[in-house]
Design an enzyme around this catalytic site. Sequence first.
Site, PDB file in Angstrom:
ATOM      1  N   HIS A   1     -10.432   1.494  -9.863  1.00  0.00           N
ATOM      2  CA  HIS A   1      -9.996   2.509  -8.893  1.00  0.00           C
ATOM      3  C   HIS A   1      -8.562   2.960  -9.153  1.00  0.00           C
ATOM      4  CE1 HIS A   1      -8.733   4.386  -5.182  1.00  0.00           C
ATOM      5  NE2 HIS A   1      -7.839   3.436  -5.006  1.00  0.00           N
ATOM      6  N   PHE A   2      -7.628   2.000  -9.218  1.00  0.00           N
ATOM      7  CA  PHE A   2      -6.240   2.471  -9.241  1.00  0.00           C
ATOM      8  C   PHE A   2      -5.800   2.966 -10.622  1.00  0.00           C
ATOM      9  CE2 PHE A   2      -5.316  -2.239  -9.352  1.00  0.00           C
ATOM     10  CZ  PHE A   2      -4.670  -2.282 -10.578  1.00  0.00           C
ATOM     11  N   HIS A   3      -6.609   2.683 -11.654  1.00  0.00           N
ATOM     12  CA  HIS A   3      -6.269   3.330 -12.928  1.00  0.00           C
ATOM     13  C   HIS A   3      -6.682   4.796 -12.940  1.00  0.00           C
ATOM     14  CE1 HIS A   3      -5.229  -0.661 -14.407  1.00  0.00           C
ATOM     15  NE2 HIS A   3      -4.574  -0.037 -15.353  1.00  0.00           N
TER      16      HIS A   3
ATOM     17  N   TYR B   1       1.881   5.549  -2.423  1.00  0.00           N
ATOM     18  CA  TYR B   1       2.298   6.926  -2.120  1.00  0.00           C
ATOM     19  C   TYR B   1       3.689   7.176  -2.679  1.00  0.00           C
ATOM     20  CZ  TYR B   1      -1.764   6.315   0.681  1.00  0.00           C
ATOM     21  OH  TYR B   1      -3.041   6.021   1.062  1.00  0.00           O
TER      22      TYR B   1
ATOM     23  N   ARG C   1     -11.203  -9.378 -11.105  1.00  0.00           N
ATOM     24  CA  ARG C   1     -10.050  -8.726 -11.700  1.00  0.00           C
ATOM     25  C   ARG C   1      -9.052  -9.796 -12.134  1.00  0.00           C
ATOM     26  NH1 ARG C   1      -6.431  -6.292  -6.736  1.00  0.00           N
ATOM     27  NH2 ARG C   1      -5.152  -5.620  -8.470  1.00  0.00           N
ATOM     28  N   ARG C   2      -8.128  -9.442 -12.991  1.00  0.00           N
ATOM     29  CA  ARG C   2      -7.010 -10.298 -13.381  1.00  0.00           C
ATOM     30  C   ARG C   2      -7.459 -11.690 -13.825  1.00  0.00           C
ATOM     31  NH1 ARG C   2      -2.393  -9.368  -8.959  1.00  0.00           N
ATOM     32  NH2 ARG C   2      -3.524 -10.780  -7.632  1.00  0.00           N
TER      33      ARG C   2
ATOM     34  N   HIS D   1       0.799  -1.214   0.000  1.00  0.00           N
ATOM     35  CA  HIS D   1       0.000   0.000   0.000  1.00  0.00           C
ATOM     36  C   HIS D   1       0.837   1.273   0.000  1.00  0.00           C
ATOM     37  CE1 HIS D   1      -3.528   2.291  -0.407  1.00  0.00           C
ATOM     38  NE2 HIS D   1      -3.018   3.128   0.461  1.00  0.00           N
TER      39      HIS D   1
END
Lengths: 560, 160
Positions: A380-382, A233, A444-445, A229
């Site tokens: 989300h993370f795209h 950042y 996913r994946r 995680h």
Amino acid sequence: MAVQTLIRFDAYADAPEKKYALYMMMLGFSALALGTFFGPLQAFNYGGLDLYPLLKPVFQNYYQGLSLHGVLNAIVFTQLFAQTIMIYLPARELGLRPNMKLAWASFWMALAGLLTAAVPLLLNEASVLYTFYAPLKANWAFYTGAAIFVLSSYISIYVALELWLRWRRANPGKITPLATFMAVTFWLMWFLASLGLVVEMLFLIPWSLGILPGVDPLLMRTLFWYTGHPIVYFWLLPAYTLAYVTLPRLAGGKLVSDPLARLVFVLFLLFSVPVGFHHQFADPGIAPYWKFIHTVLTMMVAVPSLITAFTIAASLEVAGRTNGGKGLLGWITSLPWHNPTVLAFLLGFLAFIPGGAGGIVNASFNLNQNVHNTVWIPGHFHLQVGTLVTMAAMGTAFWLIPHLTGKPLVARGLAVASQWLWFLGMFLMTFALHWMGFLYAIPRRAHIAGSPVAMEAFKESSAWMALNIVSGVILLVAAVLFFYVIFATALQNRREPEKVLGEVPFSEAISKPEGSSLARLTERVGFWFGLAVLLVVLAYGPVLYQMFTNMLPVPGVRLW
Amino acid sequence: MEHQEHVIERYERAWIFFGLAMIAVFIILIGYMMMTMGNTNPVGAGRIDPTKVRTEGEFANPRVEQIGNEYVAYVQAFSFGYLPNEMRFKVGRRVTFYITAPDVQHGFQVENTNINVQVIPGEIAKVSYTFSRPGEYRIICNEYCGIGHANMISKLIVEP
């Protein structure tokens, strides 16, 4: 030829750090170019269109492509970009030269690690995806190469800290300039954050070599997410640094608050790491109250991003009004949308708003149940890394490559078009993925386009799937335009130093750090780092202690 | 400029306060909902040697057992399927699933429910749920488990 060599030599003679920054960044963009090629294939897969059979002699299967996509984009590109920005900006800001021997050592080490890991990836010997969850077992060269690559960042940590300490000795009592402060807290955060991955490698490498008969899957997973995680950042903060330090100036304004920007980075230092269990809400083997503690801490990491949203928006408003924008929203249209760098940041931050809201959903212990491991998550993370972080890097490349090389930007219009298309493609794709995950529980994946069972099961979502195909085409065009622009810029022979930014566009601040008690407080970096370590020990210590003392080794398998 | 600076700082403080308050509300709501609204987050129910899952203990005999008014299901998630092949429950009765894997990690998500479990070799996951509507529910593996991962879809049947 001799003349050419001489010119080349001259271009970097007065600033060898420019050459370092250029090589680091271009290596990163080269990795991104290959990794991004598999992106549209992913989108097509989730549109039910399987193009992998066409790649057959070179790439064996979907999961190999996905492993390359994840590793090259999210581990390799992001780290190389951080090693560029978070060394080069402080060096320029302080007017000091980093230790060039070590800087180049980090480059060669990163390259060596990358090539070592690339061999098994390209041979389908490491199709274990970005998370490489045990007991799926890859070839030893994958883990070893990844470890060498990541450890090259430790040299960068040393180079950045040494630069800062050298400046401090020469300037006692002064407040660290902003970009340098950001780099220092950033690298300290990464040092603490990366320990999980480093320890995990101490198990995985001997295991893949056959020295260890088994590893504990839950422990490996926990160590992975300990780093996994905060690594987001590690991706995000170079983008934030550029947004705070360069964006206000590029947009024609000033940064509204320098001390608040420092507070943001201290908060990231404190709260980035002790949050990994929010990736493990669905795991057995970790008690619910620990997961709840990590929920609370994860929510705290939203605070510095909320402050950033305010500060950046306010700085842009100052810029827009300085440019002549009037009225409540007139400043928005007065921003330099025609500047590809500013455009990239504006669109990136726009995508970051729904992305952040989705992140709060994921961080909520109970809501996560509905979206865990569905395509909601890549949706989300795209928005976060695929849009804001990547667009910040792409946008920065438009001025940084000319600045480093003295070669003016080629095809500015295509640069602008690439950013609009990237934003549009990502927006459509992530929109579709969110709904497909939430409404239809599409995993996913998963190679659904190659599975008649899956296509039958998920046929109700065909409208959303079509949107994925459209977005894949748009993103492919955007990527081609972008990579054409940067490689044509970097590889041309024309050097016209008078046509490029001669210096990094550092922004002036309205509210300055001098005389600010907040800025003084944040300056005690050692104290904040100590507090961050303490938080990690409290939030992870007991759980990790129990896992380490009760290991259940499981042998590895290859199932691809 | 001086004036503008003060105005911005006032808004800035208000925004930070708003942000902190919003987060506090979220945290309280999460805690409250988990306590009152039928928590379906999986928990650990002990550990098991994955190399013996297929041969020894409860999971060597994957099954659904009816105990009084409730069900207990012992489920094996393996590459690339689930055992038992087909599970049947009566609507409105509490079902407790115990799930583990003999090989690699898997997912156990039941569509249109809050059941979503990370299945990890060595760990036994436990989750309870009461199906309130009859019908067929797909069980979907949502963790990469090898080349046949996308085929790993099964179903359970809730009878009226």
